[in-house]
Design an enzyme around this catalytic site. Sequence first.
Site, PDB file in Angstrom:
ATOM      1  N   ASP A 126       0.837  -1.210   0.000  1.00 14.01           N
ATOM      2  CA  ASP A 126       0.000   0.000   0.000  1.00 14.01           C
ATOM      3  C   ASP A 126       0.868   1.255   0.000  1.00 14.01           C
ATOM      4  O   ASP A 126       1.993   1.248   0.505  1.00 14.01           O
ATOM      5  CB  ASP A 126      -0.917  -0.022   1.242  1.00 14.01           C
ATOM      6  CG  ASP A 126      -2.042   0.997   1.129  1.00 14.01           C
ATOM      7  OD1 ASP A 126      -2.317   1.466   0.008  1.00 14.01           O
ATOM      8  OD2 ASP A 126      -2.641   1.332   2.167  1.00 14.01           O
ATOM      9  N   ASN A 183     -10.595  -2.450  -6.053  1.00 13.74           N
ATOM     10  CA  ASN A 183      -9.787  -1.601  -6.939  1.00 13.74           C
ATOM     11  C   ASN A 183     -10.432  -1.396  -8.313  1.00 13.74           C
ATOM     12  O   ASN A 183     -10.088  -0.460  -9.034  1.00 13.74           O
ATOM     13  CB  ASN A 183      -8.373  -2.172  -7.126  1.00 13.74           C
ATOM     14  CG  ASN A 183      -7.479  -2.014  -5.919  1.00 13.74           C
ATOM     15  OD1 ASN A 183      -6.532  -2.783  -5.716  1.00 13.74           O
ATOM     16  ND2 ASN A 183      -7.749  -1.024  -5.069  1.00 13.74           N
TER      17      ASN A 183
HETATM   18  C1  FPP Z   1      -1.758   0.112  -3.500  1.00 11.03           C
HETATM   19  O1  FPP Z   1      -1.331   1.450  -3.434  1.00 11.03           O
HETATM   20  C2  FPP Z   1      -1.194  -0.587  -4.656  1.00 11.03           C
HETATM   21  C3  FPP Z   1      -1.905  -1.127  -5.685  1.00 11.03           C
HETATM   22  C4  FPP Z   1      -3.381  -1.064  -5.749  1.00 11.03           C
HETATM   23  C5  FPP Z   1      -1.255  -1.742  -6.847  1.00 11.03           C
HETATM   24  C6  FPP Z   1      -0.037  -2.585  -6.541  1.00 11.03           C
HETATM   25  C7  FPP Z   1       0.569  -3.053  -7.793  1.00 11.03           C
HETATM   26  C8  FPP Z   1       1.887  -3.006  -8.093  1.00 11.03           C
HETATM   27  C9  FPP Z   1       2.926  -2.518  -7.162  1.00 11.03           C
HETATM   28  C10 FPP Z   1       2.336  -3.553  -9.399  1.00 11.03           C
HETATM   29  C11 FPP Z   1       2.805  -4.950  -9.161  1.00 11.03           C
HETATM   30  C12 FPP Z   1       2.973  -5.744 -10.374  1.00 11.03           C
HETATM   31  C13 FPP Z   1       2.889  -7.096 -10.358  1.00 11.03           C
HETATM   32  C14 FPP Z   1       2.996  -7.842 -11.618  1.00 11.03           C
HETATM   33  C15 FPP Z   1       2.665  -7.847  -9.106  1.00 11.03           C
HETATM   34  P1  FPP Z   1      -2.420   2.619  -3.512  1.00 11.03           P
HETATM   35  O2  FPP Z   1      -2.605   2.993  -4.931  1.00 11.03           O
HETATM   36  O3  FPP Z   1      -3.665   2.164  -2.815  1.00 11.03           O
HETATM   37  O4  FPP Z   1      -1.717   3.756  -2.706  1.00 11.03           O
HETATM   38  P2  FPP Z   1      -2.436   4.903  -1.836  1.00 11.03           P
HETATM   39  O5  FPP Z   1      -3.106   4.207  -0.689  1.00 11.03           O
HETATM   40  O6  FPP Z   1      -1.311   5.773  -1.417  1.00 11.03           O
HETATM   41  O7  FPP Z   1      -3.419   5.595  -2.737  1.00 11.03           O
END
Ligand code: FPP
Length: 247
Positions: free
Chosen positions: A21, A69
Site C-alpha cells: 500500500d 480496486n
Molecule cells: C496500492 O497502493 C497498490 C496497488 C493497488 C497496486 C499494486 C501493484 C503493483 C505494485 C504492481 C505490481 C505488479 C505485479 C505484476 C505484481 P495505492 O494505490 O492504494 O496507494 P495509496 O493508498 O497511497 O493511494
Amino acid sequence: MSLKQYIDPNRIPEHVAIIMDGNGRWAQAHGEQRVFGHHNGVHAVHCTTQVAAELGVKYLTLYAFSTENWNRPQAEVDALMNLFVDTIERETPTLCENNIRLTAIGDLARLPERTREKFEECIRRTAQNTGMTLVLALSYSARWEITQAVRNIAAQVAEGTANLNQIDEGYVSRNLTTKDIPDPDLLIRTSGELRISNFLLWQIAYAELYFTDQYWPDFDEESFYKAIIDYQHRERRFGKTSEQLAK
Ligand code: FPP
C-alpha cells in the site's frame, strides 16, 4: 551494516503475505501522478520476491489488485492492467532463473483478456519450478472468496456429493482458492494504514501482523529483514499458554 545477520535461518516464516500500500501517496509526495507510484512499486515487488526466495520463504503472497480496486478511475485501472502485462513479460525469465513458481488467486475471469493470458502463460512457464511460490492476488477479496466457497459447498450438499456432518474447518479451507497453500505466518502492510482491507480473512486467523509506515515503493531488502526479525521475536501461542509451548 545489513540487518540480515540478525535473522535466524531456522525460523524463517513459511508463508509471508503482503498488502502493498501507499503507491499513490508515494507518487503525490514526489509531485507525480498516482501511476508513477505503481511503476515504482514494481521495483519493490522484484526486490521483495528475490530476497524472500533467498531467505527460504516458501510462499510469498502479494495483494496486487483487490475486487474494490475495480472502482478506481478507469485510467488508473487500465494503467495497472498494462503494467501487469509489461511486468510479467519482463520478469518471467527472472522467475525461471530463480526457480520461482507463479500462481494467482482471485476472480481472474474479470481481468482483460490480454492481462489474463499473460498471467496464465507465466503460470504455465513456471509450473515446474520447485523453489518459492509467488502468489499474486488479482481481482481478489476475501469476502468474494468465502462467498464462492459457500456456494460451492452448498452445491455439493444439494447434489449429494457432500453431507453436512463432513463440513468442518478443513473442508472449508479446501474450498478456498488457497487450498494448496499453507496459511500465512506473517502479514505485512505498508503505508501506515492499520487495516486488513478484505485480504485473506480466513487464512490469517493466526498470522503475526506487521505494519510499517513506509510506502510500498520504498520497501526494500532491509525493510523485509526488519519485518522478519520482528516476526522472529514474537511468541506464537495458537491459543495455548507459554508454559505449554515450553514443554
Ligand atoms: C496500492 O497502493 C497498490 C496497488 C493497488 C497496486 C499494486 C501493484 C503493483 C505494485 C504492481 C505490481 C505488479 C505485479 C505484476 C505484481 P495505492 O494505490 O492504494 O496507494 P495509496 O493508498 O497511497 O493511494
